[in-house]
Design an enzyme around this catalytic site. Structure first.
Site, PDB file in Angstrom:
ATOM      1  N   GLU A  44     103.866  56.381 -37.240  1.00 36.91           N
ATOM      2  CA  GLU A  44     102.508  56.348 -37.805  1.00 36.91           C
ATOM      3  C   GLU A  44     101.587  56.969 -36.768  1.00 36.91           C
ATOM      4  OE1 GLU A  44     100.985  52.423 -39.005  1.00 36.91           O
ATOM      5  OE2 GLU A  44      98.980  53.094 -38.396  1.00 36.91           O
ATOM      6  N   ARG A  48      92.666  58.265 -35.021  1.00 37.31           N
ATOM      7  CA  ARG A  48      91.565  57.835 -34.156  1.00 37.31           C
ATOM      8  C   ARG A  48      91.122  58.908 -33.182  1.00 37.31           C
ATOM      9  NH1 ARG A  48      94.315  52.225 -32.353  1.00 37.31           N
ATOM     10  NH2 ARG A  48      95.026  51.803 -34.456  1.00 37.31           N
ATOM     11  N   LYS A 132      99.062  46.086 -45.116  1.00 37.94           N
ATOM     12  CA  LYS A 132      99.027  45.966 -43.650  1.00 37.94           C
ATOM     13  C   LYS A 132      98.320  44.651 -43.316  1.00 37.94           C
ATOM     14  CE  LYS A 132      97.100  48.140 -39.525  1.00 37.94           C
ATOM     15  NZ  LYS A 132      97.415  49.245 -38.619  1.00 37.94           N
TER      16      LYS A 132
HETATM   17  C1  3PG Z   1      97.366  49.691 -35.295  1.00 33.90           C
HETATM   18  O1  3PG Z   1      96.613  50.621 -35.499  1.00 33.90           O
HETATM   19  O2  3PG Z   1      98.161  49.300 -36.136  1.00 33.90           O
HETATM   20  C2  3PG Z   1      97.268  48.947 -34.033  1.00 33.90           C
HETATM   21  O3  3PG Z   1      96.365  49.489 -33.150  1.00 33.90           O
HETATM   22  C3  3PG Z   1      98.545  48.728 -33.342  1.00 33.90           C
HETATM   23  O4  3PG Z   1      98.295  47.621 -32.599  1.00 33.90           O
HETATM   24  P1  3PG Z   1      98.830  47.461 -31.117  1.00 33.90           P
HETATM   25  O5  3PG Z   1      98.220  48.570 -30.332  1.00 33.90           O
HETATM   26  O6  3PG Z   1      98.319  46.101 -30.681  1.00 33.90           O
HETATM   27  O7  3PG Z   1     100.327  47.525 -31.172  1.00 33.90           O
END
Ligand code: 3PG
Length: 211
Positions: A44, A48, A132
């Site tokens: 994924e 961002r 999600k």
């Molecule tokens: C996401 O976008 O799903 C999260 O930022 C992932 O979370 P993590 O960085 O705490 O693993």
């Protein structure tokens, strides 16, 4: 094909989804290859950073066997750009009316985000049976997902947010978890390709379906 069957088919045996935020597009293909080398076949790419869409294009061209998703999709134009760049699934941290209506038409499965029972029920009513759950750990983690599963067992989740390789096992032990996502494969502190492959190898051996 229904929403859940689409995700199951896309994920194959992959039950851990690396969530990767690329600072530069040059990192995309090497990271994709490092994941594949370790036995993880899905990624994924978050939108961002400005590199996100081009990273998807590079991955599509250079790692064609990797199942590509786009994450942190916040509006419909990002969704359309991601699909045009090669994303085969989309992920959003939450949901809005606009995203829901776009998700019904866009032609690829989209995991919209929900953390409360009312949000989960609202998406379920509209046919979104894979959601999600974000931010998973601050939102109550496995205890909350277990409670949601006791009343809405037909909704499956991909929790992300604060999940480590170790915690991933606890989530995946629940019957309503289709996969977990996390940035632990490629920490924001910097890309170490050997470490990416090692994390992928560990996930493939301990979390994926054939394990
Ligand atoms: C996401 O976008 O799903 C999260 O930022 C992932 O979370 P993590 O960085 O705490 O693993």
């Amino acid at each position: 094909m229904n929403h859940q069957a689409s995700f199951t088919a896309l994920l194959g045996g992959n039950r851990a989804v690396p969530v990767v935020t690329f600072g530069t597009v040059e990192d995309a293909a090497p990271v994709g290859r490092a994941l594949l080398e370790g036995g993880v076949g899905v990624i994924e790419v978050t939108l961002r950073t400005p590199a996100g869409i081009e990273a998807l294009r590079r991955l599509k061209a250079e790692c064609p066997s990797l199942v590509l998703g786009a994450g942190t999709v916040l509006d419909t134009s990002q969704a359309e750009a991601a699909v045009a760049a090669g994303a085969r699934f989309l992920v959003s941290p939450g949901h809005t009316d606009k995203l829901v209506s776009c998700a019904k038409d866009i032609g690829v499965p989209w995991m919209l985000g929900a953390t409360s029972l009312s949000e989960v029920m609202g998406l379920r009513e509209q046919g979104f049976l894979v959601q999600k759950f974000f931010p998973a750990e601050p939102a109550g983690g496995t205890a909350v997902l277990k409670a949601i599963g006791s009343v809405l067992p037909d909704v499956k989740f991909c929790p992300t947010g604060g999940i480590s390789a170790e915690k991933a096992r606890d989530y995946l032990a629940l019957p309503n978890i289709i996969a977990v996502g996390g940035s632990w494969f490629v920490p924001s502190s910097g890309i170490d390709l050997a470490a990416v492959t090692a994390a992928a190898r560990q996930a493939a051996a301990t979390l994926n379906e054939a394990a």
